[in-house]
Every structure is written in structure tokens, then in C-alpha cells.
Design a protein around this motif. Sequence first.
Motif, mmCIF file in Angstrom:
data_model
loop_
_atom_site.group_PDB
_atom_site.id
_atom_site.type_symbol
_atom_site.label_atom_id
_atom_site.label_comp_id
_atom_site.label_asym_id
_atom_site.label_seq_id
_atom_site.Cartn_x
_atom_site.Cartn_y
_atom_site.Cartn_z
ATOM 1 N N PRO A 1 6.465 15.670 3.942
ATOM 2 C CA PRO A 1 5.753 15.322 2.713
ATOM 3 C C PRO A 1 4.876 14.078 2.895
ATOM 4 C CG PRO A 1 8.117 14.876 2.504
ATOM 5 C CD PRO A 1 7.887 15.386 3.885
ATOM 6 N N GLY B 1 1.365 5.423 -0.002
ATOM 7 C CA GLY B 1 0.775 6.742 0.245
ATOM 8 C C GLY B 1 1.428 7.715 -0.709
ATOM 9 N N GLY B 2 2.236 8.640 -0.150
ATOM 10 C CA GLY B 2 2.942 9.613 -0.989
ATOM 11 C C GLY B 2 4.366 9.182 -1.330
ATOM 12 N N GLY B 3 4.807 8.032 -0.795
ATOM 13 C CA GLY B 3 6.135 7.510 -1.127
ATOM 14 C C GLY B 3 7.290 8.292 -0.498
ATOM 15 N N SER B 4 7.031 9.007 0.611
ATOM 16 C CA SER B 4 8.099 9.850 1.175
ATOM 17 C C SER B 4 8.840 9.190 2.336
ATOM 18 C CB SER B 4 7.524 11.196 1.624
ATOM 19 O OG SER B 4 6.641 11.007 2.700
ATOM 20 N N ASN B 5 8.469 7.952 2.663
ATOM 21 C CA ASN B 5 9.201 7.257 3.734
ATOM 22 C C ASN B 5 9.550 5.840 3.306
ATOM 23 O OD1 ASN B 5 10.312 7.537 6.336
ATOM 24 N ND2 ASN B 5 8.740 6.205 7.163
ATOM 25 N N ARG C 1 -0.186 6.084 9.615
ATOM 26 C CA ARG C 1 0.515 4.799 9.739
ATOM 27 C C ARG C 1 1.844 4.968 10.484
ATOM 28 N NH1 ARG C 1 0.310 -0.238 9.949
ATOM 29 N NH2 ARG C 1 -1.017 -0.491 8.127
ATOM 30 N N ARG D 1 13.532 23.658 9.510
ATOM 31 C CA ARG D 1 13.801 22.633 8.482
ATOM 32 C C ARG D 1 14.817 23.139 7.463
ATOM 33 N NH1 ARG D 1 10.665 18.086 8.324
ATOM 34 N NH2 ARG D 1 8.970 18.360 9.769
ATOM 35 N N GLY E 1 5.554 13.026 13.006
ATOM 36 C CA GLY E 1 5.648 14.099 13.997
ATOM 37 C C GLY E 1 6.937 14.865 13.834
ATOM 38 N N PHE F 1 0.814 -1.192 0.000
ATOM 39 C CA PHE F 1 0.000 0.000 0.000
ATOM 40 C C PHE F 1 0.860 1.260 0.000
ATOM 41 C CE2 PHE F 1 -3.545 2.638 1.393
ATOM 42 C CZ PHE F 1 -4.486 2.141 0.527
ATOM 43 N N THR G 1 1.106 11.705 2.418
ATOM 44 C CA THR G 1 -0.344 11.761 2.595
ATOM 45 C C THR G 1 -0.721 11.685 4.077
ATOM 46 O OG1 THR G 1 -0.470 9.364 2.500
ATOM 47 C CG2 THR G 1 -0.714 10.535 0.397
ATOM 48 N N MET H 1 -5.532 2.650 5.966
ATOM 49 C CA MET H 1 -6.206 3.863 6.409
ATOM 50 C C MET H 1 -7.026 4.411 5.241
ATOM 51 S SD MET H 1 -4.639 3.790 9.175
ATOM 52 C CE MET H 1 -3.734 2.263 9.136
HETATM 53 C C1 FAD Z 1 12.302 15.849 3.336
HETATM 54 C C2 FAD Z 1 11.547 14.926 4.259
HETATM 55 C C3 FAD Z 1 11.286 15.332 5.556
HETATM 56 C C4 FAD Z 1 10.594 14.472 6.423
HETATM 57 N N1 FAD Z 1 10.356 14.893 7.696
HETATM 58 C C5 FAD Z 1 9.648 14.105 8.535
HETATM 59 C C6 FAD Z 1 9.356 14.546 9.871
HETATM 60 O O1 FAD Z 1 9.736 15.627 10.300
HETATM 61 N N2 FAD Z 1 8.623 13.708 10.660
HETATM 62 C C7 FAD Z 1 8.167 12.499 10.221
HETATM 63 O O2 FAD Z 1 7.483 11.798 10.993
HETATM 64 N N3 FAD Z 1 8.443 12.060 8.988
HETATM 65 C C8 FAD Z 1 9.157 12.816 8.129
HETATM 66 N N4 FAD Z 1 9.436 12.387 6.862
HETATM 67 C C9 FAD Z 1 9.027 11.020 6.453
HETATM 68 C C10 FAD Z 1 7.652 10.945 5.751
HETATM 69 O O3 FAD Z 1 7.348 12.150 5.103
HETATM 70 C C11 FAD Z 1 6.525 10.591 6.727
HETATM 71 O O4 FAD Z 1 6.776 9.363 7.362
HETATM 72 C C12 FAD Z 1 5.160 10.536 6.019
HETATM 73 O O5 FAD Z 1 4.149 10.569 6.994
HETATM 74 C C13 FAD Z 1 4.975 9.290 5.143
HETATM 75 O O6 FAD Z 1 3.751 9.439 4.427
HETATM 76 P P1 FAD Z 1 3.565 8.862 2.947
HETATM 77 O O7 FAD Z 1 2.159 9.091 2.547
HETATM 78 O O8 FAD Z 1 4.591 9.401 2.035
HETATM 79 O O9 FAD Z 1 3.801 7.317 3.213
HETATM 80 P P2 FAD Z 1 4.579 6.267 2.296
HETATM 81 O O10 FAD Z 1 6.018 6.627 2.274
HETATM 82 O O11 FAD Z 1 3.885 6.091 1.002
HETATM 83 O O12 FAD Z 1 4.378 4.931 3.155
HETATM 84 C C14 FAD Z 1 4.978 4.795 4.428
HETATM 85 C C15 FAD Z 1 4.312 3.579 5.122
HETATM 86 O O13 FAD Z 1 2.947 3.893 5.360
HETATM 87 C C16 FAD Z 1 2.108 2.924 4.715
HETATM 88 N N5 FAD Z 1 0.938 3.651 4.217
HETATM 89 C C17 FAD Z 1 0.895 4.751 3.440
HETATM 90 N N6 FAD Z 1 -0.389 5.135 3.252
HETATM 91 C C18 FAD Z 1 -1.144 4.232 3.916
HETATM 92 C C19 FAD Z 1 -2.540 4.071 4.114
HETATM 93 N N7 FAD Z 1 -3.444 4.924 3.604
HETATM 94 N N8 FAD Z 1 -2.966 3.006 4.830
HETATM 95 C C20 FAD Z 1 -2.084 2.128 5.384
HETATM 96 N N9 FAD Z 1 -0.756 2.243 5.252
HETATM 97 C C21 FAD Z 1 -0.298 3.277 4.525
HETATM 98 C C22 FAD Z 1 2.940 2.330 3.596
HETATM 99 O O14 FAD Z 1 2.479 1.023 3.258
HETATM 100 C C23 FAD Z 1 4.310 2.310 4.260
HETATM 101 O O15 FAD Z 1 4.406 1.208 5.128
HETATM 102 C C24 FAD Z 1 10.139 13.195 5.967
HETATM 103 C C25 FAD Z 1 10.401 12.809 4.650
HETATM 104 C C26 FAD Z 1 11.091 13.651 3.798
HETATM 105 C C27 FAD Z 1 11.352 13.220 2.370
#
Ligand code: FAD
Length: 302
Positions: free
Chosen positions: A129, A66-70, A137, A213, A141, A64, A131, A187
Motif C-alpha cells: 500500500p 505519503g499514504g501512511g502505510s509504514n 523513500r 501475500r 520491494g 511529510f 504512494t 519526492m
Molecule cells: C499490509 C502491508 C504490506 C506491506 N508490504 C510491504 C512490502 O512487501 N514491501 C515493502 O517495502 N513495504 C511494505 N509495506 C510498507 C509500506 O507499504 C511501504 O513502505 C510503502 O512504500 C510506504 O509508502 P507510504 O506512501 O505509505 O509512506 P508513508 O508511510 O506515508 O511514509 C513512510 C516514510 O516515507 C516518507 N515519505 C512518504 N512520502 C514521501 C515523499 N513524497 N517524499 C519524501 N518522503 C516521503 C515519510 O516521511 C516516512 O518517512 C507494507 C505495508 C502494509 C500495511
Amino acid sequence: MRIEDSKLKAGLETLGVDLHSGTSLAELTSLGIGGTTDLLRITKHESIAHLISLLERHQVPYKFLGGGSNLLVGDGELPWVILQLAKPDPEIVLAGNLAHVDAAADLGRTVTYCAKHDLGGMEGLIGVPGTVGGALRMNAGAYGMQIGSYVREVKLYRAAERRIEILRGHEISFEYRHTSFAPDDMMLAVTLELPSKPFKEILQGIRICNEKRRSSQPLGQKSAGCIFKNPPGGSAGRMIDELGLKGLSVGDARVSDRHANFFVNAGYASAKDMLTLMSEVRGRVEKAFGVQLENEVVVWNS
Ligand SMILES: Cc1cc2nc3c(=O)[nH]c(=O)nc-3n(C[C@H](O)[C@H](O)[C@H](O)COP(=O)(O)OP(=O)(O)OC[C@H]3O[C@@H](n4cnc5c(N)ncnc54)[C@H](O)[C@@H]3O)c2cc1C
């Protein structure tokens, strides 16, 4: 993995799922690393239970997105397909101090939309960044706050029960970059309860967080944010920095010169490069400090 079966393709269409064949995960992740697979974009939440049983019947594994940022995604042809929620319109509906937000909504846009309606609390999340679903998930923070503190309820697909359920905030445990959701829970939407605050005051908090930041993170480079979690009472970045590892590279995977816990893709890094770099740094930290660093980035390597 490619979906070729015509019956499966027809089933997906009936469920309102858009199939994007041969999608590059390098283009969908902030690290810019990852191989190729089929992407299934879900336009109707209600179809999820049917979609999952359809995929299981055809023995198609899935993950699954989301935005691919982790995420750090493996190289080459990937052995599973990707599920992603399409963005609905509207993504956010406000009612008093409650914000009903779709999981596909952009986190930063959610923070600013709520701010413009005098709802605060999430200033620290500006600049994170991804979703809202991904933030839930991961319990995203920063600067002393976490999204979990504002969760009133979550609508999710519970794979174990094979149905959509609503969980109240107190039924979920939100810890440091960890939640009690099952790995296969999806979610779908969240209701946040946010404190009232004048927009001007929220904006001031947002500006302070943005400045922090900008002054400490390599924002123009491809990364997944912090690669390791901070150990209890410690800082992964500080330990890596003290060992003089800023700038350490494996291929194009590099420990940022700006923030030692940000590992960047400085060009065409592969997942293998990044994993080798992570393992090297983890080994050196353990040898020097006796601390085993845990990944904050989610690794999809198989
Ligand atoms: C420049 C930068 C700065 C950042 N700073 C922070 C920070 O200060 N604090 C912080 O906590 N994080 C930070 N992050 C990490 C990241 O942005 C967060 O963890 C973010 O919340 C991940 O969301 P995503 O939608 O990109 O999830 P994804 O990277 O797409 O997925 C992460 C995980 O969540 C799961 N997932 C995604 N969407 C769903 C859904 N709808 N239902 C169930 N599972 C799901 C995926 O399967 C995967 O396991 C940063 C990243 C970058 C690139």
C-alpha cells in the motif's frame, strides 16, 4: 499543533495549500494509531520552497506524509504539522518504456496502469500500500525486486539547497529499505524505466504475488507491514516465530498469529502499546539470538 496565526493562514492560501485543521493521524495511517494535528495538502509542487520558508519563518515544524502505510505515529496532540501532496490529474504519463509518475500516485494503481500498457517489472509491488513517493523513500520491494531498480530520475525538493532538483537514478543509492535521500528531501515525481512485457504475463506474476501475500499476511488487520527489517542473511519473522511470540500482546498491540513480523492493532492500540511490544520483542530476540532488530516502520514519536 494548530495553525492559528491569520497571516500564516493567508500565506498558505496564496500558495495553494489546503489546511485541514485537527486531523487524526489514526485515520490516515494503516496501523490506525496516532494523535491529532493540522494537515497541509499541497496542490502545487512549485510552491514547496515558499511553503517551507513560510513554515520556518513561523517556527512550525513539519513532517511529510505519503499514504501512511509504514508509519507508527505518537499519541495525543502532535508537535508538528503534516505535509502531503494532493493527487494531480493525470498521475501517470507514459512515453515508450518510461512512466512519469507523480509522487502522490497510489503505488498499486501505478503497477496496474503500467501493466495494462505492457510495462512490467513491478509485479512484486502489487499489494504494497501507499504512494509512489513513500515507496521511493523506503525503496519498497518484495519477492526479490525493489522499486529503486527501475528509477531513471527523481524530481525532488532538496531542503539543503532550498530548491527543486532532478537526480538521475545512478546518483541515488537504493539499498534494502534504505535510500541515500536526505531526511528532509521531498519526492515530487519519478521517471521509471520499465521492461516491455505482455499484459497477460505481467498479470500472471501479479496473481502469484497476490496469492503469496494472501497466504502469509494478516491482510484484513491494521498493520504497517513488517515492523522490523530482516537482519543480513536472516529473517526477523522466523526468529520471532521460533521464540513462540505470535499472539504476544500489549493492550491491543499484538504480534500477528499469521506473520510474526507483522504487528497489528487489534482494536484501540496506542503508540505506547505498540512501542512497548516492539521493545519487548526486540529484547527477547537479542537475548536469544544476539541480533539487534532495526525498525522497518518509521516511528514519529516526537
Ligand atoms: C499490509 C502491508 C504490506 C506491506 N508490504 C510491504 C512490502 O512487501 N514491501 C515493502 O517495502 N513495504 C511494505 N509495506 C510498507 C509500506 O507499504 C511501504 O513502505 C510503502 O512504500 C510506504 O509508502 P507510504 O506512501 O505509505 O509512506 P508513508 O508511510 O506515508 O511514509 C513512510 C516514510 O516515507 C516518507 N515519505 C512518504 N512520502 C514521501 C515523499 N513524497 N517524499 C519524501 N518522503 C516521503 C515519510 O516521511 C516516512 O518517512 C507494507 C505495508 C502494509 C500495511
